[in-house]
Design an enzyme around this catalytic site. Structure first.
Site, PDB file in Angstrom:
ATOM      1  N   GLY A   1     -28.056  10.219 -47.753  1.00  0.00           N
ATOM      2  CA  GLY A   1     -28.047   9.292 -46.620  1.00  0.00           C
ATOM      3  C   GLY A   1     -29.288   8.428 -46.496  1.00  0.00           C
ATOM      4  O   GLY A   1     -29.568   7.927 -45.405  1.00  0.00           O
TER       5      GLY A   1
ATOM      6  N   ASN B   1     -19.697  -1.914 -50.512  1.00  0.00           N
ATOM      7  CA  ASN B   1     -20.233  -0.749 -51.215  1.00  0.00           C
ATOM      8  C   ASN B   1     -21.551  -1.139 -51.858  1.00  0.00           C
ATOM      9  O   ASN B   1     -21.741  -2.285 -52.253  1.00  0.00           O
ATOM     10  CB  ASN B   1     -19.247  -0.308 -52.311  1.00  0.00           C
ATOM     11  CG  ASN B   1     -19.734   0.908 -53.078  1.00  0.00           C
ATOM     12  OD1 ASN B   1     -20.278   1.852 -52.493  1.00  0.00           O
ATOM     13  ND2 ASN B   1     -19.569   0.898 -54.390  1.00  0.00           N
TER      14      ASN B   1
ATOM     15  N   HIS C   1     -23.793  -0.071 -55.151  1.00  0.00           N
ATOM     16  CA  HIS C   1     -23.621   0.661 -56.408  1.00  0.00           C
ATOM     17  C   HIS C   1     -24.920   0.566 -57.217  1.00  0.00           C
ATOM     18  O   HIS C   1     -25.503  -0.515 -57.339  1.00  0.00           O
ATOM     19  CB  HIS C   1     -22.464   0.064 -57.210  1.00  0.00           C
ATOM     20  CG  HIS C   1     -22.214   0.809 -58.475  1.00  0.00           C
ATOM     21  ND1 HIS C   1     -21.545   2.016 -58.516  1.00  0.00           N
ATOM     22  CD2 HIS C   1     -22.594   0.547 -59.749  1.00  0.00           C
ATOM     23  CE1 HIS C   1     -21.508   2.453 -59.763  1.00  0.00           C
ATOM     24  NE2 HIS C   1     -22.134   1.579 -60.530  1.00  0.00           N
TER      25      HIS C   1
ATOM     26  N   SER D   1     -26.226  -3.287 -56.894  1.00  0.00           N
ATOM     27  CA  SER D   1     -25.322  -4.370 -56.483  1.00  0.00           C
ATOM     28  C   SER D   1     -24.662  -3.998 -55.166  1.00  0.00           C
ATOM     29  O   SER D   1     -24.285  -2.845 -54.963  1.00  0.00           O
ATOM     30  CB  SER D   1     -24.193  -4.554 -57.511  1.00  0.00           C
ATOM     31  OG  SER D   1     -24.701  -4.673 -58.825  1.00  0.00           O
TER      32      SER D   1
ATOM     33  N   GLU E   1     -10.067  -2.513 -57.300  1.00  0.00           N
ATOM     34  CA  GLU E   1     -10.662  -2.243 -58.608  1.00  0.00           C
ATOM     35  C   GLU E   1     -11.965  -1.452 -58.411  1.00  0.00           C
ATOM     36  O   GLU E   1     -12.876  -1.936 -57.722  1.00  0.00           O
ATOM     37  CB  GLU E   1     -10.988  -3.590 -59.264  1.00  0.00           C
ATOM     38  CG  GLU E   1     -11.025  -3.562 -60.755  1.00  0.00           C
ATOM     39  CD  GLU E   1     -11.499  -4.906 -61.293  1.00  0.00           C
ATOM     40  OE1 GLU E   1     -12.242  -4.897 -62.261  1.00  0.00           O
ATOM     41  OE2 GLU E   1     -11.139  -5.949 -60.688  1.00  0.00           O
TER      42      GLU E   1
ATOM     43  N   ASP F   1     -15.450  -0.216 -58.246  1.00  0.00           N
ATOM     44  CA  ASP F   1     -16.746  -0.891 -58.462  1.00  0.00           C
ATOM     45  C   ASP F   1     -16.557  -2.307 -58.993  1.00  0.00           C
ATOM     46  O   ASP F   1     -17.462  -2.856 -59.647  1.00  0.00           O
ATOM     47  CB  ASP F   1     -17.643  -0.089 -59.427  1.00  0.00           C
ATOM     48  CG  ASP F   1     -17.990   1.289 -58.886  1.00  0.00           C
ATOM     49  OD1 ASP F   1     -18.079   1.440 -57.652  1.00  0.00           O
ATOM     50  OD2 ASP F   1     -18.169   2.214 -59.701  1.00  0.00           O
TER      51      ASP F   1
HETATM   52  C1  GAR Z   1     -27.262   5.464 -53.985  1.00  0.00           C
HETATM   53  O1  GAR Z   1     -28.037   5.240 -55.129  1.00  0.00           O
HETATM   54  C2  GAR Z   1     -25.970   4.681 -54.066  1.00  0.00           C
HETATM   55  O2  GAR Z   1     -26.123   3.418 -54.685  1.00  0.00           O
HETATM   56  C3  GAR Z   1     -25.143   5.590 -54.929  1.00  0.00           C
HETATM   57  O3  GAR Z   1     -25.426   6.879 -54.461  1.00  0.00           O
HETATM   58  C4  GAR Z   1     -26.759   6.916 -53.941  1.00  0.00           C
HETATM   59  C5  GAR Z   1     -26.702   7.441 -52.539  1.00  0.00           C
HETATM   60  O4  GAR Z   1     -27.978   7.683 -52.037  1.00  0.00           O
HETATM   61  N1  GAR Z   1     -23.755   5.280 -54.840  1.00  0.00           N
HETATM   62  C6  GAR Z   1     -22.900   5.476 -55.816  1.00  0.00           C
HETATM   63  O5  GAR Z   1     -23.198   5.969 -56.892  1.00  0.00           O
HETATM   64  C7  GAR Z   1     -21.467   5.058 -55.497  1.00  0.00           C
HETATM   65  N2  GAR Z   1     -20.677   5.088 -56.669  1.00  0.00           N
HETATM   66  P1  GAR Z   1     -28.193   7.907 -50.479  1.00  0.00           P
HETATM   67  O6  GAR Z   1     -27.182   8.981 -50.042  1.00  0.00           O
HETATM   68  O7  GAR Z   1     -29.601   8.427 -50.384  1.00  0.00           O
HETATM   69  O8  GAR Z   1     -27.988   6.604 -49.774  1.00  0.00           O
END
Ligand code: GAR
Length: 214
Positions: free
Chosen positions: A9, A104, A106, A133, A140, A142
């Site tokens: 989070g 989202n 990514h 990004s 689709e 990501d």
């Molecule tokens: C982040 O790096 C986010 O970009 C990635 O998970 C992490 C969450 O960190 N998301 C993905 O990989 C989605 N496919 P957080 O819980 O500390 O925000």
């Protein structure tokens, strides 16, 4: 805004922090997790944000899970749903329901490295650049129109953890920035393209130099 999380989070916290800045134009109404153990839930509670859990393990089918998730989200009547480390693939009905109203973040320079373990895969591929990004969520995986990207260098002796931390720092700046644009009515999804200030954004989204100038 409602934020969907599965883990730490830190992006959620960055969004909450940004929402407390004067003039940012948005507020985080709730954090919802599919994972009851997500540390982000406690972090949200600590700063007074409502939380809810819809545990995907409690449902027979993905459709059942997503129906409950959708009604939980909709109870907060959000203008925008933000996926922030939400690690479930979302089905067509859920995505259509929020089309144009769900983003989202990514951890890669999409369209490169969709899916999981992006940092390790970037190292194995010998990339010299990596990043994050923000994109509209479409059916689709990501693959929705990219709104903005931020880039970091990859160094010779980087580990996946070191690289992840470097990217995450940029995520914390990038995501709130994009959400501010949406909140100001400047950002839309039109004909499957990301539009900012009535200009269709290029395929890689807003170039990073311009993001930093805004
Ligand atoms: C982040 O790096 C986010 O970009 C990635 O998970 C992490 C969450 O960190 N998301 C993905 O990989 C989605 N496919 P957080 O819980 O500390 O925000």
């Amino acid at each position: 805004m409602v934020v969907l999380i599965s883990g730490t989070g830190s992006n959620l916290l960055a969004l909450i922090r940004a929402s407390n800045q004067p003039g940012c134009g948005f507020s985080v109404k709730a954090a919802i997790s599919n994972n009851p153990q997500a540390p982000g839930l406690d972090r949200a509670n600590q700063v007074g944000i409502a939380t809810a859990v819809v545990n995907h393990r409690g449902f027979e089918t993905r459709q059942d899970f997503e129906r409950v998730l959708q009604s939980t989200v909709d109870a907060y009547e959000p203008d925008l749903v933000l996926l922030a480390g939400f690690m479930r693939i979302l089905g067509a009905d859920f995505v259509s329901h929020y089309l144009g109203h769900m983003l989202n973040i990514h951890p890669s320079l999409l369209p490169k490295f969709t899916g999981l373990n992006t940092h390790q895969r970037v190292l194995e591929a010998g990339e010299r650049e990596h990043g994050a990004s923000v994109h509209f969520v479409t059916r689709e995986l990501d693959g929705g129109p990219i709104i903005a990207q931020d880039t970091v260098p990859v160094f010779e002796n980087d580990t996946a953890a070191v690289l992840a931390a470097r990217v995450l720092e940029r995520e914390h700046r990038l995501y709130p920035m994009v959400v501010t644009w949406f909140a100001a009515g400047r950002l839309q999804l039109r004909d499957n393209r990301a539009v900012l200030d009535n200009q269709v954004l290029p395929p890689g989204g807003m170039p990073v130099e311009s993001v930093l100038e805004l």
